[in-house]
Structures are given as structure tokens and as C-alpha cells.
Motif scaffolding. Structure first.
Motif, PDB file in Angstrom:
ATOM      1  N   GLU A 185     -49.156 -30.451  16.530  1.00  0.00           N
ATOM      2  CA  GLU A 185     -49.540 -29.552  15.433  1.00  0.00           C
ATOM      3  C   GLU A 185     -49.790 -30.312  14.130  1.00  0.00           C
ATOM      4  N   GLU A 186     -50.866 -29.929  13.438  1.00  0.00           N
ATOM      5  CA  GLU A 186     -51.218 -30.572  12.167  1.00  0.00           C
ATOM      6  C   GLU A 186     -50.869 -29.713  10.958  1.00  0.00           C
ATOM      7  N   ASP A 187     -50.859 -28.399  11.112  1.00  0.00           N
ATOM      8  CA  ASP A 187     -50.504 -27.502  10.014  1.00  0.00           C
ATOM      9  C   ASP A 187     -48.992 -27.588   9.784  1.00  0.00           C
ATOM     10  N   PHE A 188     -48.594 -28.003   8.585  1.00  0.00           N
ATOM     11  CA  PHE A 188     -47.174 -28.243   8.310  1.00  0.00           C
ATOM     12  C   PHE A 188     -46.320 -26.999   8.522  1.00  0.00           C
ATOM     13  N   GLU A 189     -46.776 -25.860   8.033  1.00  0.00           N
ATOM     14  CA  GLU A 189     -45.984 -24.628   8.133  1.00  0.00           C
ATOM     15  C   GLU A 189     -45.752 -24.245   9.598  1.00  0.00           C
ATOM     16  N   VAL A 190     -46.785 -24.358  10.407  1.00  0.00           N
ATOM     17  CA  VAL A 190     -46.666 -24.036  11.834  1.00  0.00           C
ATOM     18  C   VAL A 190     -45.788 -25.074  12.531  1.00  0.00           C
ATOM     19  N   LYS A 191     -45.982 -26.339  12.178  1.00  0.00           N
ATOM     20  CA  LYS A 191     -45.179 -27.415  12.774  1.00  0.00           C
ATOM     21  C   LYS A 191     -43.694 -27.190  12.478  1.00  0.00           C
ATOM     22  N   GLU A 192     -43.394 -26.861  11.236  1.00  0.00           N
ATOM     23  CA  GLU A 192     -42.005 -26.607  10.857  1.00  0.00           C
ATOM     24  C   GLU A 192     -41.449 -25.396  11.623  1.00  0.00           C
ATOM     25  N   SER A 193     -42.255 -24.364  11.799  1.00  0.00           N
ATOM     26  CA  SER A 193     -41.816 -23.186  12.565  1.00  0.00           C
ATOM     27  C   SER A 193     -41.539 -23.559  14.019  1.00  0.00           C
ATOM     28  N   LEU A 194     -42.366 -24.419  14.585  1.00  0.00           N
ATOM     29  CA  LEU A 194     -42.149 -24.864  15.963  1.00  0.00           C
ATOM     30  C   LEU A 194     -40.856 -25.673  16.084  1.00  0.00           C
ATOM     31  N   PHE A 195     -40.587 -26.519  15.113  1.00  0.00           N
ATOM     32  CA  PHE A 195     -39.350 -27.299  15.158  1.00  0.00           C
ATOM     33  C   PHE A 195     -38.124 -26.411  14.968  1.00  0.00           C
TER      34      PHE A 195
END
Length: 144
Positions: free
Chosen positions: A53-63
Motif C-alpha cells: 500500500e502507498e496511501d499512508f492512511e490506508v497503510k496505517e489502517s491495514l497495520f
């Protein structure tokens, strides 16, 4: 719903509220009682998505979702975390904190050498996360 097919559909039909939907799934992992086999497959797939994932907000949600799977569903020892260990140097501090915690919860001693350099991070919370991860691996017998 904790299901790989559902997660795939969310990413294929990507909408603005994707991070919110991921948050809802995180809540299911925290408060629900999903099938353990489904949780493991779901977590493994979510890890692949999180790394790419490149979108930070989505990446953080995934983590955050991964952390919930580890903390509340006992997925830490059932998922292959090597891909996560391999990308640690590329992660933003906010996400690195999750990643170090996840690796610590895995209790896998092979991650000690990967985590140790973060004990010298210029960022206090990263040093603390690394120390806690190593403590989890070395001392604590219970699941995270």
C-alpha cells in the motif's frame, strides 16, 4: 466480515472510505469471534496489502488491522512475518511501531537481529517499541 474475498473486493472497488471500512474490520477482530482459520488467511493477505500500500492512511489502517489480529485473535504465531521484517527500513515511524510490536508478538527468535538496530533509533517511541518487542521474544511466554 473477516474474509479474504471481502478484503479483495474492498481493494478492487477502492472507495474514499476504505480506511474506515478497514477500521470496522479491525473492530470485528477486536470484539468478534471469527473463525480462526479465516483469521489466519485474512491476516496473511492483509499483510501483503499493507506492505504494498502507498496511501499512508490506508497503510496505517491495514497495520492497525494486523495488530488487532495479533492482539485479539492470536494470529502472531500462525502468520509468516518474514515479508514484514524485510520492509522494516522502509516504514514510517507510525507504522514501524506496529511492525515492531507484531514481530515481537510472533515470539520468533529469528527476528531479534532485525529488531535490535531499532534500539538505537533517534525516535523514543521506536526505541521503546523495539525494546518491548525484544522483551516479548525473549521473556514473555504468553501471547500478546
Amino acid at each position: 466480515m473477516i474474509d479474504v474475498t471481502y478484503l479483495k473486493r474492498l481493494f478492487l472497488n477502492r472507495r474514499e472510505d476504505l480506511h474506515l471500512r478497514l477500521g470496522d474490520m479491525g473492530d470485528l477482530l477486536e470484539y468478534g469471534n471469527p473463525n480462526r482459520k479465516d483469521v489466519i488467511a485474512f491476516t496473511q493477505y492483509a499483510l501483503e496489502l499493507a506492505i504494498a500500500e502507498e496511501d499512508f492512511e490506508v497503510k496505517e489502517s491495514l497495520f492497525h488491522l494486523l495488530m488487532n489480529a495479533v492482539t485479539f485473535q492470536g494470529a502472531a504465531r500462525k502468520v509468516e512475518w518474514d515479508p514484514l521484517a524485510n520492509v522494516l527500513p522502509t516504514l514510517d515511524d507510525a507504522i514501524l511501531d506496529y511492525a515492531l510490536s507484531i514481530l515481537g508478538c510472533s515470539k520468533n527468535r529469528k527476528f531479534i537481529k532485525v529488531i535490535e538496530p531499532y534500539l538505537h533509533s533517534p525516535t523514543e517511541n521506536i526505541r521503546q517499541a523495539a525494546a518491548e518487542a525484544l522483551e516479548e521474544i525473549n521473556y514473555n511466554k504468553e501471547e500478546c
